[in-house]
Design a protein around this motif. Sequence first.
Motif, PDB file in Angstrom:
ATOM      1  N   THR A  45     -10.748 -15.539  -4.225  1.00 24.81           N
ATOM      2  CA  THR A  45     -10.253 -15.828  -3.043  1.00 24.81           C
ATOM      3  C   THR A  45      -8.667 -16.093  -2.949  1.00 24.81           C
ATOM      4  O   THR A  45      -7.894 -15.480  -4.262  1.00 24.81           O
ATOM      5  N   GLY A  46      -8.433 -15.715  -2.397  1.00 26.64           N
ATOM      6  CA  GLY A  46      -6.524 -16.016  -1.884  1.00 26.64           C
ATOM      7  C   GLY A  46      -5.973 -14.538  -2.391  1.00 26.64           C
ATOM      8  O   GLY A  46      -6.361 -13.767  -2.603  1.00 26.64           O
ATOM      9  N   GLY A  47      -4.699 -14.808  -1.700  1.00 25.40           N
ATOM     10  CA  GLY A  47      -4.093 -13.649  -2.460  1.00 25.40           C
ATOM     11  C   GLY A  47      -2.087 -14.041  -2.546  1.00 25.40           C
ATOM     12  O   GLY A  47      -1.880 -13.476  -2.705  1.00 25.40           O
ATOM     13  N   GLY A  48      -2.334 -14.849  -2.639  1.00 25.84           N
ATOM     14  CA  GLY A  48      -1.308 -15.655  -3.208  1.00 25.84           C
ATOM     15  C   GLY A  48       0.076 -16.291  -2.132  1.00 25.84           C
ATOM     16  O   GLY A  48       1.095 -16.338  -2.658  1.00 25.84           O
ATOM     17  N   GLY A  49      -0.451 -15.561  -1.457  1.00 27.17           N
ATOM     18  CA  GLY A  49       0.679 -15.542   0.493  1.00 27.17           C
ATOM     19  C   GLY A  49       2.066 -14.487  -0.069  1.00 27.17           C
ATOM     20  O   GLY A  49       2.006 -14.798  -1.189  1.00 27.17           O
ATOM     21  N   HIS A  50       1.398 -13.756   1.231  1.00 32.01           N
ATOM     22  CA  HIS A  50       2.888 -13.156   1.248  1.00 32.01           C
ATOM     23  C   HIS A  50       4.078 -13.798   1.373  1.00 32.01           C
ATOM     24  O   HIS A  50       3.716 -14.575   1.965  1.00 32.01           O
ATOM     25  N   GLU A  51       4.665 -13.006   0.724  1.00 37.01           N
ATOM     26  CA  GLU A  51       6.314 -13.875   0.550  1.00 37.01           C
ATOM     27  C   GLU A  51       7.390 -12.849   0.836  1.00 37.01           C
ATOM     28  O   GLU A  51       7.291 -12.013   0.789  1.00 37.01           O
ATOM     29  N   GLU A  52       8.463 -13.526   1.706  1.00 34.87           N
ATOM     30  CA  GLU A  52       9.087 -12.796   2.499  1.00 34.87           C
ATOM     31  C   GLU A  52      10.984 -12.364   1.386  1.00 34.87           C
ATOM     32  O   GLU A  52      10.465 -13.512   0.613  1.00 34.87           O
ATOM     33  N   PRO A  53      10.675 -11.521   1.807  1.00 39.74           N
ATOM     34  CA  PRO A  53      12.118 -10.916   0.221  1.00 39.74           C
ATOM     35  C   PRO A  53      13.259 -12.028   0.422  1.00 39.74           C
ATOM     36  O   PRO A  53      13.779 -12.819   1.674  1.00 39.74           O
ATOM     37  N   THR A  54      13.917 -12.369  -0.584  1.00 39.79           N
ATOM     38  CA  THR A  54      14.752 -13.385  -0.836  1.00 39.79           C
ATOM     39  C   THR A  54      16.253 -12.094  -1.241  1.00 39.79           C
ATOM     40  O   THR A  54      17.234 -12.854  -1.253  1.00 39.79           O
ATOM     41  N   ASP A  55      15.802 -11.246  -1.745  1.00 37.57           N
ATOM     42  CA  ASP A  55      17.873 -10.575  -1.634  1.00 37.57           C
ATOM     43  C   ASP A  55      17.245  -9.037  -1.036  1.00 37.57           C
ATOM     44  O   ASP A  55      16.038  -8.184  -0.755  1.00 37.57           O
ATOM     45  N   ASP A  56      17.830  -8.127  -1.329  1.00 42.40           N
ATOM     46  CA  ASP A  56      18.300  -6.814  -0.815  1.00 42.40           C
ATOM     47  C   ASP A  56      18.054  -5.603  -2.201  1.00 42.40           C
ATOM     48  O   ASP A  56      17.869  -4.290  -1.808  1.00 42.40           O
ATOM     49  N   GLU A  57      17.527  -6.886  -3.582  1.00 39.78           N
ATOM     50  CA  GLU A  57      17.430  -4.748  -4.892  1.00 39.78           C
ATOM     51  C   GLU A  57      16.272  -4.853  -4.053  1.00 39.78           C
ATOM     52  O   GLU A  57      14.274  -4.926  -3.230  1.00 39.78           O
ATOM     53  N   ARG A  58      15.583  -3.252  -4.627  1.00 45.51           N
ATOM     54  CA  ARG A  58      14.574  -2.482  -4.330  1.00 45.51           C
ATOM     55  C   ARG A  58      14.428  -1.382  -5.750  1.00 45.51           C
ATOM     56  O   ARG A  58      13.628  -0.359  -5.940  1.00 45.51           O
ATOM     57  N   TYR A  59      14.575  -1.934  -6.754  1.00 45.33           N
ATOM     58  CA  TYR A  59      14.324  -0.762  -8.179  1.00 45.33           C
ATOM     59  C   TYR A  59      12.855  -0.997  -8.344  1.00 45.33           C
ATOM     60  O   TYR A  59      12.554  -2.354  -7.756  1.00 45.33           O
ATOM     61  N   LEU A  60      12.674  -0.056  -8.464  1.00 46.17           N
ATOM     62  CA  LEU A  60      11.220  -0.214  -9.189  1.00 46.17           C
ATOM     63  C   LEU A  60       9.768  -0.770  -7.845  1.00 46.17           C
ATOM     64  O   LEU A  60       8.877  -0.802  -8.270  1.00 46.17           O
ATOM     65  N   ARG A  61      10.499  -0.223  -7.009  1.00 48.44           N
ATOM     66  CA  ARG A  61       9.793   0.346  -5.459  1.00 48.44           C
ATOM     67  C   ARG A  61       9.577   1.542  -5.279  1.00 48.44           C
ATOM     68  O   ARG A  61      10.259   1.779  -5.309  1.00 48.44           O
ATOM     69  N   GLY A  62       9.049   2.167  -4.629  1.00 44.47           N
ATOM     70  CA  GLY A  62       8.481   3.565  -4.384  1.00 44.47           C
ATOM     71  C   GLY A  62       7.755   4.176  -4.090  1.00 44.47           C
ATOM     72  O   GLY A  62       6.265   3.716  -3.865  1.00 44.47           O
ATOM     73  N   THR A  63       7.932   4.871  -2.735  1.00 45.70           N
ATOM     74  CA  THR A  63       6.684   5.682  -1.877  1.00 45.70           C
ATOM     75  C   THR A  63       7.153   7.167  -1.990  1.00 45.70           C
ATOM     76  O   THR A  63       8.130   7.817  -1.643  1.00 45.70           O
ATOM     77  N   TRP A  64       6.001   8.073  -2.437  1.00 47.84           N
ATOM     78  CA  TRP A  64       5.685   9.533  -2.663  1.00 47.84           C
ATOM     79  C   TRP A  64       4.806   9.674  -1.759  1.00 47.84           C
ATOM     80  O   TRP A  64       3.869   9.271  -1.987  1.00 47.84           O
ATOM     81  N   LYS A  65       4.590  11.014  -1.038  1.00 48.44           N
ATOM     82  CA  LYS A  65       3.144  11.611  -1.240  1.00 48.44           C
ATOM     83  C   LYS A  65       2.559  12.466  -1.430  1.00 48.44           C
ATOM     84  O   LYS A  65       3.052  13.352  -2.632  1.00 48.44           O
ATOM     85  N   THR A  66       1.392  12.436  -1.862  1.00 51.82           N
ATOM     86  CA  THR A  66       0.592  13.539  -2.680  1.00 51.82           C
ATOM     87  C   THR A  66      -0.055  14.605  -1.810  1.00 51.82           C
ATOM     88  O   THR A  66       0.544  14.932  -0.773  1.00 51.82           O
ATOM     89  N   ASP A  67       0.174  15.805  -2.886  1.00 55.36           N
ATOM     90  CA  ASP A  67       0.085  16.942  -2.679  1.00 55.36           C
ATOM     91  C   ASP A  67      -0.978  17.793  -2.461  1.00 55.36           C
ATOM     92  O   ASP A  67      -1.900  16.864  -2.225  1.00 55.36           O
ATOM     93  N   LYS A  68      -1.637  19.092  -2.212  1.00 57.04           N
ATOM     94  CA  LYS A  68      -2.430  19.606  -2.231  1.00 57.04           C
ATOM     95  C   LYS A  68      -4.211  18.973  -3.095  1.00 57.04           C
ATOM     96  O   LYS A  68      -4.845  18.736  -2.064  1.00 57.04           O
ATOM     97  N   GLN A  69      -3.058  19.424  -4.017  1.00 63.19           N
ATOM     98  CA  GLN A  69      -4.320  18.849  -4.869  1.00 63.19           C
ATOM     99  C   GLN A  69      -4.566  17.220  -5.279  1.00 63.19           C
ATOM    100  O   GLN A  69      -5.409  16.457  -6.163  1.00 63.19           O
ATOM    101  N   GLY A  70      -4.045  16.363  -3.847  1.00 61.85           N
ATOM    102  CA  GLY A  70      -4.180  14.465  -4.091  1.00 61.85           C
ATOM    103  C   GLY A  70      -2.855  14.330  -5.348  1.00 61.85           C
ATOM    104  O   GLY A  70      -3.037  13.152  -5.261  1.00 61.85           O
ATOM    105  N   ARG A  71      -1.977  14.852  -5.528  1.00 64.47           N
ATOM    106  CA  ARG A  71      -1.684  14.511  -6.944  1.00 64.47           C
ATOM    107  C   ARG A  71       0.251  14.324  -6.088  1.00 64.47           C
ATOM    108  O   ARG A  71      -0.069  14.341  -5.956  1.00 64.47           O
ATOM    109  N   VAL A  72       0.231  12.422  -7.615  1.00 64.40           N
ATOM    110  CA  VAL A  72       1.687  12.477  -7.360  1.00 64.40           C
ATOM    111  C   VAL A  72       2.116  11.928  -8.192  1.00 64.40           C
ATOM    112  O   VAL A  72       1.318  11.313  -9.377  1.00 64.40           O
ATOM    113  N   ALA A  73       3.071  11.632  -8.846  1.00 63.58           N
ATOM    114  CA  ALA A  73       4.079  11.334 -10.191  1.00 63.58           C
ATOM    115  C   ALA A  73       5.607  11.138  -9.748  1.00 63.58           C
ATOM    116  O   ALA A  73       6.098  10.936  -8.699  1.00 63.58           O
ATOM    117  N   PHE A  74       5.464   9.347 -10.347  1.00 63.95           N
ATOM    118  CA  PHE A  74       6.603   8.624 -10.200  1.00 63.95           C
ATOM    119  C   PHE A  74       6.968   8.477 -11.486  1.00 63.95           C
ATOM    120  O   PHE A  74       6.292   8.612 -12.425  1.00 63.95           O
TER     121      PHE A  74
END
Length: 312
Positions: free
Chosen positions: A168-197
């Motif tokens: 049950t539950g999900g903790g509820g989404h919290e709105e960000p409190t600052d502009d820092e974005r370290y240790l977050r990112g998005t990338w696309k998978t290649d033709k083999q479905g792979r992605v590396a971070f």
Amino acid sequence: MTGNQQNNGPKHKRDLTRRKVVVAGAGAAVAVGAGAALASGAFADETTDSASASASSTSSSAETCYKLTSETTEGPYYIDADKIRRDITEDKEGIPLVLNLKVIDAETCKPIANAAVDIWHCDALGVYSGYESLSTGGGGTAPTDAPSGTPSGTPTGEPPSGAPSGGTGGGGHEEPTDDERYLRGTWKTDKQGRVAFKTIFPGWYRGRTVHIHTKVHVDGKWTDTGYEGGHTCHTGQFFFSEEAVLASAEVEPYSTSTTERTTLTEDTIYDQSGTTGGLLKLKYDKKNIAKGVVGSITMGVEPDSTNDGTSL
């Protein structure tokens, strides 16, 4: 790829919600420390590493291919990706970690190309970017031994929020409190479905075992400004073996944490199902984990389903 998507159930596509993200500029800092070379080399040869990890699990691929990867709660600290990048380290200290991921259709076993994969996690002392005032870091005097045992007191940081299925539950989404974005990112998978971070080994905070969050988005479009539209077909978490976590606890800055740690078997989110539940296959020098870690996993998802992790 927004946090307010509703779960419309398996095999049912929802209306597309338009989203735009800003492509991050070049020059993101590489993980620092004596062990950066191992992880850096693995990242540069991500295809080889991913293929190697896949080949090493060939014996079990037939029986795991058709197993859906466990869906989990999104948690309160998700930020709809605004950093299109593979190196999410910025200037955060910690053990270098390369995360090799592969996304496949759990029904057909075919790789899913051009999916947008998000990852986000806390730093070595349990703090989330964007929520530094809400996170409770664990810095302080180094403990006398590796953190272990049952947590006590009121949980802080990201709260536990029930079992991965039927919880049950999900903790509820919290709105960000600052502009820092370290240790977050998005990338696309290649033709083999792979992605590396490229990132760092996460730390821990009271109430949760060491983990990394992930989302997989499909049916959107990659543009010059980022990724638009689509829906979230998977929301999950990756987990680390106790052996690796205890080894990391001997390395600075993890060793300075005074926060009690929830073990893998005590965690309320990990369903104890191994790879299906998000347990990573890890490669590192058992005598010196500080050199770096390579984590690999294949995610079996339902591309026609919407699983945004907000209704678990």
